[in-house]
Write an enzyme that holds these catalytic residues in place. Sequence first.
Site, PDB file in Angstrom:
ATOM      1  N   TYR A   4       0.928  -1.305   0.198  1.00 43.42           N
ATOM      2  CA  TYR A   4       0.259  -0.018   0.051  1.00 43.42           C
ATOM      3  C   TYR A   4       0.782   1.209  -0.219  1.00 43.42           C
ATOM      4  O   TYR A   4       0.278   2.358  -0.559  1.00 43.42           O
ATOM      5  CB  TYR A   4      -0.881   0.106   0.947  1.00 43.42           C
ATOM      6  CG  TYR A   4      -1.711  -1.230   1.353  1.00 43.42           C
ATOM      7  CD1 TYR A   4      -2.065  -2.003   0.419  1.00 43.42           C
ATOM      8  CD2 TYR A   4      -2.654  -1.334   2.318  1.00 43.42           C
ATOM      9  CE1 TYR A   4      -2.830  -3.035   0.327  1.00 43.42           C
ATOM     10  CE2 TYR A   4      -3.549  -2.283   2.525  1.00 43.42           C
ATOM     11  CZ  TYR A   4      -3.803  -3.264   1.559  1.00 43.42           C
ATOM     12  OH  TYR A   4      -4.418  -4.500   1.659  1.00 43.42           O
TER      13      TYR A   4
ATOM     14  N   HIS B 193       0.802 -11.678   2.162  1.00 43.19           N
ATOM     15  CA  HIS B 193      -0.309 -10.949   1.310  1.00 43.19           C
ATOM     16  C   HIS B 193      -1.042 -11.935   0.083  1.00 43.19           C
ATOM     17  O   HIS B 193      -2.188 -12.028   0.193  1.00 43.19           O
ATOM     18  CB  HIS B 193       0.311  -9.970   0.695  1.00 43.19           C
ATOM     19  CG  HIS B 193      -0.712  -8.769   0.251  1.00 43.19           C
ATOM     20  ND1 HIS B 193      -0.113  -7.424   0.443  1.00 43.19           N
ATOM     21  CD2 HIS B 193      -1.897  -8.979   0.110  1.00 43.19           C
ATOM     22  CE1 HIS B 193      -1.200  -6.797  -0.061  1.00 43.19           C
ATOM     23  NE2 HIS B 193      -2.255  -7.684  -0.151  1.00 43.19           N
TER      24      HIS B 193
END
Length: 275
Positions: free
Chosen positions: A52, A110
């Site tokens: 991010y 992730h």
Amino acid sequence: MMQPTSDDCPRANGMPMLGLGTWKNEDPDQCAESVRTALETGYRHIDTADLYGNEAAVGDGVRQADVDREDVFLATKLWTDDLGYEDAIASAEERLDTLGVDYLDLLYIHWPAKSYDPEETFRAFEELHDRGLIENVGISNFEPEGMETAIEHCDVPILANQVECHPFLPQEDVRATAADLDIEVVAYSPLARGAVFESEALTDIADAHDASAAQVSLAWLLDKGVTPIPKATSREHIEDNWRALALELSDEEIDRIDAIEAVDRKIDPDFGPWN
């Protein structure tokens, strides 16, 4: 509808069951302010990721909030390039430095892709746990078979599997396997990137409760035992999502949402394990 407090938020194995997602919250000042606002509203679960690019701002928001660090459940994720043993250790240490914290409440894999190797990756996560750098191990975007493989290779209990989950992608198989393996399910994109506001079923139920379609989707997930982490940046949306904790749906309303037949996966990369 009364504004819930942090004490009103249920927990699953210590994890607050409503959190703030920060994907695409890329402006540093806005990101820090949204984290601070969420924590001072009552949220105690903040989710970010290396990918991010906003971990420094998230850390700033945690420090700016009038909430003790030990009361915040802070989660981040390692990207697919950093899942080999040495790279995972180094990346986790970098995540701590970037966030400006001494430990993480939850560290996720992730995606089970690229450098992911169950034996080597979980060996690194176990070491991070033994060193006290992470409190809990997490996986993300794992299908049932991958969840079972993860359990076989990880000597530390796996707290959660974070997946896309909403009324148009209810993830029944993932949720059932997670329940069998004692893994919590965390829902990203729980508002289906805004599609909930276009659903007749959700908007009808929302109108009946003088609530929002967002609150209905979040309350439905909570009823399923799933922890939603909706992204929000404005105080209005942060507070609106939080009020989902006070919304009680009837069995008939839950059944109506369950009956939605449309399937709409919003996040679908080529390397997703379902492809």
